[in-house]
Design a protein around this motif. Structure first.
Motif, PDB file in Angstrom:
ATOM      1  N   TYR A   1     -44.001  -6.098 -15.088  1.00 40.74           N
ATOM      2  CA  TYR A   1     -43.741  -5.228 -13.934  1.00 40.74           C
ATOM      3  C   TYR A   1     -43.874  -3.756 -14.309  1.00 40.74           C
ATOM      4  CZ  TYR A   1     -41.555  -3.730  -9.564  1.00 40.74           C
ATOM      5  OH  TYR A   1     -41.313  -3.148  -8.334  1.00 40.74           O
ATOM      6  N   CYS A   2     -43.322  -3.387 -15.447  1.00 40.46           N
ATOM      7  CA  CYS A   2     -43.271  -1.977 -15.840  1.00 40.46           C
ATOM      8  C   CYS A   2     -44.423  -1.549 -16.745  1.00 40.46           C
ATOM      9  CB  CYS A   2     -41.941  -1.686 -16.548  1.00 40.46           C
ATOM     10  SG  CYS A   2     -40.488  -1.941 -15.500  1.00 40.46           S
ATOM     11  N   TYR A   3     -45.241  -2.498 -17.180  1.00 35.84           N
ATOM     12  CA  TYR A   3     -46.289  -2.213 -18.166  1.00 35.84           C
ATOM     13  C   TYR A   3     -47.316  -1.213 -17.646  1.00 35.84           C
ATOM     14  CZ  TYR A   3     -50.322  -2.995 -21.214  1.00 35.84           C
ATOM     15  OH  TYR A   3     -51.381  -2.817 -22.066  1.00 35.84           O
ATOM     16  N   SER A   4     -47.768  -1.417 -16.427  1.00 37.28           N
ATOM     17  CA  SER A   4     -48.794  -0.531 -15.863  1.00 37.28           C
ATOM     18  C   SER A   4     -48.830  -0.723 -14.355  1.00 37.28           C
ATOM     19  CB  SER A   4     -50.169  -0.855 -16.454  1.00 37.28           C
ATOM     20  OG  SER A   4     -50.595  -2.153 -16.052  1.00 37.28           O
ATOM     21  N   ASN A   5     -49.631   0.108 -13.704  1.00 36.01           N
ATOM     22  CA  ASN A   5     -49.859  -0.080 -12.278  1.00 36.01           C
ATOM     23  C   ASN A   5     -50.427  -1.478 -12.040  1.00 36.01           C
ATOM     24  OD1 ASN A   5     -51.965   0.005  -9.900  1.00 36.01           O
ATOM     25  ND2 ASN A   5     -50.503   1.642  -9.493  1.00 36.01           N
ATOM     26  N   ILE A   6     -50.006  -2.123 -10.960  1.00 34.28           N
ATOM     27  CA  ILE A   6     -50.374  -3.513 -10.711  1.00 34.28           C
ATOM     28  C   ILE A   6     -51.889  -3.708 -10.677  1.00 34.28           C
ATOM     29  CG2 ILE A   6     -50.244  -3.266  -8.190  1.00 34.28           C
ATOM     30  CD1 ILE A   6     -49.154  -6.147  -8.109  1.00 34.28           C
ATOM     31  N   MET A   7     -52.635  -2.737 -10.173  1.00 33.64           N
ATOM     32  CA  MET A   7     -54.087  -2.886 -10.111  1.00 33.64           C
ATOM     33  C   MET A   7     -54.734  -2.782 -11.484  1.00 33.64           C
ATOM     34  SD  MET A   7     -55.167  -3.822  -7.239  1.00 33.64           S
ATOM     35  CE  MET A   7     -56.906  -3.588  -7.577  1.00 33.64           C
ATOM     36  N   ASP A   8     -54.064  -2.140 -12.429  1.00 29.84           N
ATOM     37  CA  ASP A   8     -54.599  -2.058 -13.791  1.00 29.84           C
ATOM     38  C   ASP A   8     -54.430  -3.368 -14.546  1.00 29.84           C
ATOM     39  OD1 ASP A   8     -55.284   0.583 -13.387  1.00 29.84           O
ATOM     40  OD2 ASP A   8     -53.397   1.362 -14.167  1.00 29.84           O
ATOM     41  N   ASN A   9     -53.580  -4.236 -14.009  1.00 34.74           N
ATOM     42  CA  ASN A   9     -53.289  -5.502 -14.677  1.00 34.74           C
ATOM     43  C   ASN A   9     -53.341  -6.651 -13.675  1.00 34.74           C
ATOM     44  OD1 ASN A   9     -52.584  -7.108 -16.895  1.00 34.74           O
ATOM     45  ND2 ASN A   9     -50.393  -6.884 -16.538  1.00 34.74           N
ATOM     46  N   VAL A  10     -54.204  -6.506 -12.669  1.00 41.38           N
ATOM     47  CA  VAL A  10     -54.169  -7.426 -11.538  1.00 41.38           C
ATOM     48  C   VAL A  10     -54.638  -8.830 -11.898  1.00 41.38           C
ATOM     49  CG1 VAL A  10     -56.505  -6.934 -10.667  1.00 41.38           C
ATOM     50  CG2 VAL A  10     -54.684  -7.571  -9.059  1.00 41.38           C
ATOM     51  N   VAL A  11     -55.480  -8.969 -12.912  1.00 40.85           N
ATOM     52  CA  VAL A  11     -56.013 -10.294 -13.249  1.00 40.85           C
ATOM     53  C   VAL A  11     -54.915 -11.211 -13.770  1.00 40.85           C
ATOM     54  CG1 VAL A  11     -57.629 -11.576 -14.689  1.00 40.85           C
ATOM     55  CG2 VAL A  11     -58.315  -9.382 -13.708  1.00 40.85           C
ATOM     56  N   PHE A  12     -54.200 -10.758 -14.795  1.00 33.45           N
ATOM     57  CA  PHE A  12     -53.194 -11.612 -15.416  1.00 33.45           C
ATOM     58  C   PHE A  12     -51.753 -11.186 -15.105  1.00 33.45           C
ATOM     59  CE2 PHE A  12     -56.914 -12.179 -18.256  1.00 33.45           C
ATOM     60  CZ  PHE A  12     -57.085 -13.539 -18.059  1.00 33.45           C
ATOM     61  N   GLY A  13     -51.554  -9.961 -14.652  1.00 30.17           N
ATOM     62  CA  GLY A  13     -50.205  -9.503 -14.337  1.00 30.17           C
ATOM     63  C   GLY A  13     -49.550 -10.361 -13.266  1.00 30.17           C
TER      64      GLY A  13
ATOM     65  N   TYR B   1     -63.006 -10.928 -10.433  1.00 29.96           N
ATOM     66  CA  TYR B   1     -64.250 -10.520  -9.782  1.00 29.96           C
ATOM     67  C   TYR B   1     -64.026  -9.437  -8.724  1.00 29.96           C
ATOM     68  CZ  TYR B   1     -66.934 -14.290 -11.938  1.00 29.96           C
ATOM     69  OH  TYR B   1     -67.575 -15.103 -12.845  1.00 29.96           O
ATOM     70  N   HIS B   2     -62.752  -9.109  -8.462  1.00 27.03           N
ATOM     71  CA  HIS B   2     -62.457  -8.161  -7.380  1.00 27.03           C
ATOM     72  C   HIS B   2     -61.455  -7.095  -7.827  1.00 27.03           C
ATOM     73  CE1 HIS B   2     -64.618 -10.688  -4.507  1.00 27.03           C
ATOM     74  NE2 HIS B   2     -63.989 -11.729  -5.043  1.00 27.03           N
ATOM     75  N   THR B   3     -61.520  -6.706  -9.086  1.00 23.83           N
ATOM     76  CA  THR B   3     -60.563  -5.720  -9.602  1.00 23.83           C
ATOM     77  C   THR B   3     -60.747  -4.334  -8.980  1.00 23.83           C
ATOM     78  OG1 THR B   3     -62.062  -5.293 -11.466  1.00 23.83           O
ATOM     79  CG2 THR B   3     -60.277  -6.894 -11.816  1.00 23.83           C
ATOM     80  N   ASP B   4     -61.886  -4.103  -8.357  1.00 25.95           N
ATOM     81  CA  ASP B   4     -62.144  -2.803  -7.735  1.00 25.95           C
ATOM     82  C   ASP B   4     -61.764  -2.774  -6.262  1.00 25.95           C
ATOM     83  OD1 ASP B   4     -64.099  -4.608  -7.013  1.00 25.95           O
ATOM     84  OD2 ASP B   4     -65.718  -3.117  -6.946  1.00 25.95           O
ATOM     85  N   ASP B   5     -61.223  -3.873  -5.755  1.00 21.06           N
ATOM     86  CA  ASP B   5     -60.860  -3.954  -4.336  1.00 21.06           C
ATOM     87  C   ASP B   5     -59.410  -4.429  -4.217  1.00 21.06           C
ATOM     88  OD1 ASP B   5     -60.498  -4.784  -1.601  1.00 21.06           O
ATOM     89  OD2 ASP B   5     -62.675  -4.873  -1.386  1.00 21.06           O
ATOM     90  N   GLU B   6     -58.518  -3.516  -3.895  1.00 19.22           N
ATOM     91  CA  GLU B   6     -57.083  -3.830  -3.815  1.00 19.22           C
ATOM     92  C   GLU B   6     -56.796  -4.909  -2.783  1.00 19.22           C
ATOM     93  OE1 GLU B   6     -53.945  -0.633  -3.866  1.00 19.22           O
ATOM     94  OE2 GLU B   6     -53.698  -1.287  -1.785  1.00 19.22           O
ATOM     95  N   ILE B   7     -57.437  -4.830  -1.648  1.00 21.67           N
ATOM     96  CA  ILE B   7     -57.127  -5.759  -0.561  1.00 21.67           C
ATOM     97  C   ILE B   7     -57.525  -7.185  -0.923  1.00 21.67           C
ATOM     98  CG2 ILE B   7     -57.711  -6.381   1.826  1.00 21.67           C
ATOM     99  CD1 ILE B   7     -57.751  -3.409   2.480  1.00 21.67           C
ATOM    100  N   ILE B   8     -58.709  -7.350  -1.524  1.00 22.51           N
ATOM    101  CA  ILE B   8     -59.141  -8.701  -1.891  1.00 22.51           C
ATOM    102  C   ILE B   8     -58.333  -9.225  -3.079  1.00 22.51           C
ATOM    103  CG2 ILE B   8     -61.054 -10.113  -2.725  1.00 22.51           C
ATOM    104  CD1 ILE B   8     -62.968  -8.322  -1.216  1.00 22.51           C
ATOM    105  N   SER B   9     -58.142  -8.405  -4.091  1.00 25.11           N
ATOM    106  CA  SER B   9     -57.489  -8.877  -5.321  1.00 25.11           C
ATOM    107  C   SER B   9     -55.995  -9.109  -5.160  1.00 25.11           C
ATOM    108  CB  SER B   9     -57.731  -7.889  -6.462  1.00 25.11           C
ATOM    109  OG  SER B   9     -57.194  -6.615  -6.154  1.00 25.11           O
ATOM    110  N   LEU B  10     -55.378  -8.445  -4.194  1.00 19.21           N
ATOM    111  CA  LEU B  10     -53.941  -8.638  -3.974  1.00 19.21           C
ATOM    112  C   LEU B  10     -53.626  -9.493  -2.751  1.00 19.21           C
ATOM    113  CD1 LEU B  10     -52.410  -5.103  -4.735  1.00 19.21           C
ATOM    114  CD2 LEU B  10     -52.360  -7.144  -6.187  1.00 19.21           C
ATOM    115  N   TYR B  11     -54.492  -9.455  -1.739  1.00 18.93           N
ATOM    116  CA  TYR B  11     -54.172 -10.085  -0.462  1.00 18.93           C
ATOM    117  C   TYR B  11     -55.045 -11.286  -0.112  1.00 18.93           C
ATOM    118  CZ  TYR B  11     -52.231  -5.331   0.112  1.00 18.93           C
ATOM    119  OH  TYR B  11     -51.575  -4.131  -0.064  1.00 18.93           O
TER     120      TYR B  11
END
Length: 374
Positions: free
Chosen positions: A256-268, A202-212
């Motif tokens: 890790y190497c597949y794509s940028n972390i935000m491009d795969n943030v849901v399941f990566g 639900y937060h793939t467009d927000d780096e801070i929420i989706s990662l932190y």
């Protein structure tokens, strides 16, 4: 109840933790100095160097899994089961390990901001006071503050991960106290594991929420907790165990190497956490082999793992000072690599000094202040 004596350090766990902190250090250096533009980018290609250095937030994910694994396994050992966890003792031990070094690094950062050195100050455009910033770190809601204001302090913003960990560990002994038995506690952790990718989706467009965010990261810690209980009950030896380890390493490396972390943030994040959990299960009660205990590279990585907390806190101060002294534009292809080596060496020396003469002695003294009575 008398607490059990802890086992010696597990070098395999230190090795995995060492890899994790090195990934974080590389990320922060690459963000500061564009390491892909160095001679390494010419030799290995910019794409390869970027893939290795720019997804370092996965290193934090690995940290979370390791943390959950160690806290749970040590709690089971120390208190002879999760149902016997002593809440006051648990909180004191977290305080003894986390707070002294955290207070020291915050004091240093605030002092340098008052000199003033601009990189240690809050961004003037964000209108966040240093008092609020420090308070949010010490009371573990700094990630929430970042969700409102974005990135506003070069050094302090990286401490968001402590907010995630310590809020999770605030609930840890409470869950143990209320539910007592593992069969009731595990479903709650499984719920965290399920919620994680759903919340991130639900937060793939927000780096801070989706990662932190809390709910973005609790799944990794919970996976570590569940892995510790699994490892206590089940052993996967021989060829099957080695196969699981190889598959876990492959899972982490490919993700890790597949794509940028935000491009795969849901399941990566989930996949890296699962791979790390499998590796940790394989390390449970294993003695280090000759390669781990004798090989100089393995020993260095293990040392990084042993001092990972001090490295995590203080490397950013070193990097900020280096950025103040030498800008990205002043370094050439070869000098960037030398600057990276200087950064790693100075950070390692500072972490060793702080661990040996400050954090470890204080940790031991503070832990002696309280021992559960029989």
């Amino acid at each position: 109840m008398t607490m059990s004596i802890s086992n010696p350090r597990n070098l395999y766990v230190d090795f995995i933790r060492g890899i994790s902190i090195i990934l974080v250090l590389l990320l922060h250096f690459a963000l500061a100095y564009h390491l892909s533009d160095s001679i390494l980018g010419t030799i290995f290609s910019k794409k390869v160097v970027s893939a290795i250095t720019m997804n370092g937030n996965y290193g934090v994910t690995m940290f979370f899994v390791i943390s959950g694994f160690l806290i749970t396994s040590k709690s089971v050992e120390r208190y002879n089961g999760l149902g016997n966890v002593n809440t006051l003792s648990f909180y004191l031990m977290r305080f003894a390990r986390i707070v002294p070094s955290l207070v020291l690094v915050l004091t240093i950062i605030v002092a340098l901001s008052l000199i003033p050195i601009a990189i240690f100050q809050n961004s003037p455009s964000k209108n966040v006071s240093m008092f609020t910033t420090v308070l949010s770190v010490l009371t573990f809601w700094h990630n929430i503050l970042m969700q409102k204001f974005g990135y506003f302090n070069y050094c302090i913003n990286i401490f968001w991960s402590l907010s995630v960990e310590e809020v999770f560990y605030f609930t840890f002994p409470i869950l143990c106290l209320i539910f007592r038995k593992e069969k009731f506690i595990i479903p709650i952790w499984i719920a965290f594991i399920i919620i994680g990718p759903i919340y991130r989706s639900y937060h793939t467009d927000d780096e801070i929420i989706s990662l932190y965010g809390y709910w973005s990261c609790f799944d990794a810690i919970a996976l570590g907790c569940c892995a510790a209980l699994f490892a206590k009950r089940y052993t996967i030896d021989g060829i099957k165990g080695k196969l699981f380890s190889v598959l876990a390493i492959a899972l982490i490396a490919v993700t890790y190497c597949y794509s940028n972390i935000m491009d795969n943030v849901v399941f990566g994040v989930s996949l890296v956490a699962i791979g790390t959990a499998i590796l940790l299960i394989q390390t449970y009660n294993r003695q280090a082999g000759k390669l781990m205990s004798k090989n100089i590279i393995a020993k260095i990585i293990c040392w990084f793992g042993k001092c990972s907390y001090e490295l995590y806190l203080f490397h950013i101060v070193i990097l900020a000072l280096m950025k103040t002294l030498v800008s990205r534009e002043q370094l050439g292809q070869y000098s960037k690599v030398l600057w990276l080596l200087a950064f790693l060496i100075i950070s390692a020396l500072l972490a060793e000094i702080i661990a040996r003469f400050y954090s470890e002695p204080l940790n031991k003294k503070l832990r002696k202040l309280y021992t559960p009575s029989a």
